[in-house]
Design a protein around this motif. Sequence first.
Motif, short mmCIF file in Angstrom:
data_model
loop_
_atom_site.label_atom_id
_atom_site.label_comp_id
_atom_site.label_asym_id
_atom_site.label_seq_id
_atom_site.Cartn_x
_atom_site.Cartn_y
_atom_site.Cartn_z
N ARG A 24 0.82 -1.21 0.00
CA ARG A 24 0.00 0.00 0.00
C ARG A 24 0.85 1.27 0.00
O ARG A 24 0.41 2.32 -0.47
N TYR A 27 1.63 3.64 -3.16
CA TYR A 27 0.63 4.41 -3.90
C TYR A 27 0.40 5.81 -3.34
O TYR A 27 -0.74 6.20 -3.04
N ASP A 28 1.50 6.60 -3.25
CA ASP A 28 1.30 8.03 -3.12
C ASP A 28 0.96 8.54 -4.53
O ASP A 28 0.77 7.75 -5.47
N GLU A 29 0.87 9.84 -4.71
CA GLU A 29 0.48 10.35 -6.02
C GLU A 29 1.47 9.93 -7.10
O GLU A 29 1.08 9.45 -8.18
N ARG A 30 2.78 10.05 -6.83
CA ARG A 30 3.77 9.68 -7.84
C ARG A 30 3.72 8.18 -8.12
O ARG A 30 3.78 7.76 -9.27
N SER A 32 1.21 6.15 -7.82
CA SER A 32 0.00 5.82 -8.57
C SER A 32 0.16 6.15 -10.04
O SER A 32 -0.26 5.38 -10.92
N ARG A 33 0.81 7.27 -10.33
CA ARG A 33 1.01 7.65 -11.73
C ARG A 33 2.05 6.74 -12.40
O ARG A 33 1.91 6.40 -13.58
N ASP A 101 -9.98 4.15 -3.30
CA ASP A 101 -8.55 4.04 -3.55
C ASP A 101 -7.79 4.79 -2.48
O ASP A 101 -8.31 5.74 -1.87
N SER A 103 -5.01 6.54 -3.04
CA SER A 103 -4.43 7.77 -3.58
C SER A 103 -5.53 8.78 -3.86
O SER A 103 -6.23 8.71 -4.87
N GLU A 105 -5.49 12.03 -4.66
CA GLU A 105 -5.35 12.94 -5.80
C GLU A 105 -5.85 12.30 -7.07
O GLU A 105 -6.67 12.87 -7.81
N VAL A 127 -11.72 7.83 -0.31
CA VAL A 127 -10.27 7.71 -0.15
C VAL A 127 -10.01 6.83 1.07
O VAL A 127 -10.25 7.23 2.22
N VAL A 211 8.76 7.65 -0.19
CA VAL A 211 7.56 7.76 0.64
C VAL A 211 7.92 7.66 2.12
O VAL A 211 7.46 8.46 2.95
#
Length: 313
Positions: A24, A27-30, A32-33, A101, A103, A105, A127, A211
Amino acid sequence: MSREQLEADLRAGLWSPPPSLPPRWFYDERGSRLFDEITGLPEYYPTRAEHEILARRSAEIIEITGARAVDELGAGSSTKTRVLLDALTTGDRQAVYAPLDISGEVLLETADRLRAEYPTLTVAPAVADFHHLPSLAGEPGRRLLLFLGGTIGNFTGPERSDFLAMVRGALVPGDHFLLGADLVKDPARLVAAYDDAAGVTAQFNLNLIDVINREAPVTGLHREDFEHVALWDEDALHIEMRLQAVRDVEADFTGIGRRWRLAKGEHLRTEISRKFHLDALHAELADHGLATATVAGWTDEAGDFSLTLARAT
């Protein structure tokens, strides 16, 4: 996710044999992208295979289930799910989509896009970590719960059992559960899917160190001290992703008052990805009150990936 949860996971994982952390924290914003980028790589077949099945079967899935509400765990950017939402909203039907999810954002951006794309769809994002289910949206007995992408493979056997018990507890008889699972295949293809030539998966894995550094008080933890490793464990039927130390690591986690040492060549396990034989997977679902024999299941044309539609009994 909170700093308290991260510190609890650090305490539980870093000093275990072998050291490990739950995925888990990717899955910060970066992260996740980066994962969205991974799903489009030539080596990473699961997303294409699952999309192929959904493109062929979504109308059938909605017809079988009679669903007017779709809840999705670990929804991300809902890319594949749009095929199912097309079927759900056919003829401008009113329906509900509740994506969950970790993340925020990405999730909230996606929810805004979906509201614009599907005027008759109520989008209700949450979230949260899918280990703790909120109340499901929609009319009990007519809900469809999704867990796609093969994420079920990230659990150990006991974790998978606990997860399926939680899923069954959230459903009532007549609700349905659609599960995506990757299947056992040539180990060379499996390893390549988690160690791509462009190095995107390596960046995704190493982002975990960023992270931790951002979210927890720590000194001496540096991403350049690690390299990405992916390997196949034939006995466990899983891919294992690791961060392997390229030099001795000594980090001081001041927030929890502990020092962590990892010798050169030792590793931190960051993810497992179990691959399944369908008979065994269906037996697990049935053991948890999720019947498959009278519902449906499909694979892509190559037989790489599966979708199983189970009904709560």
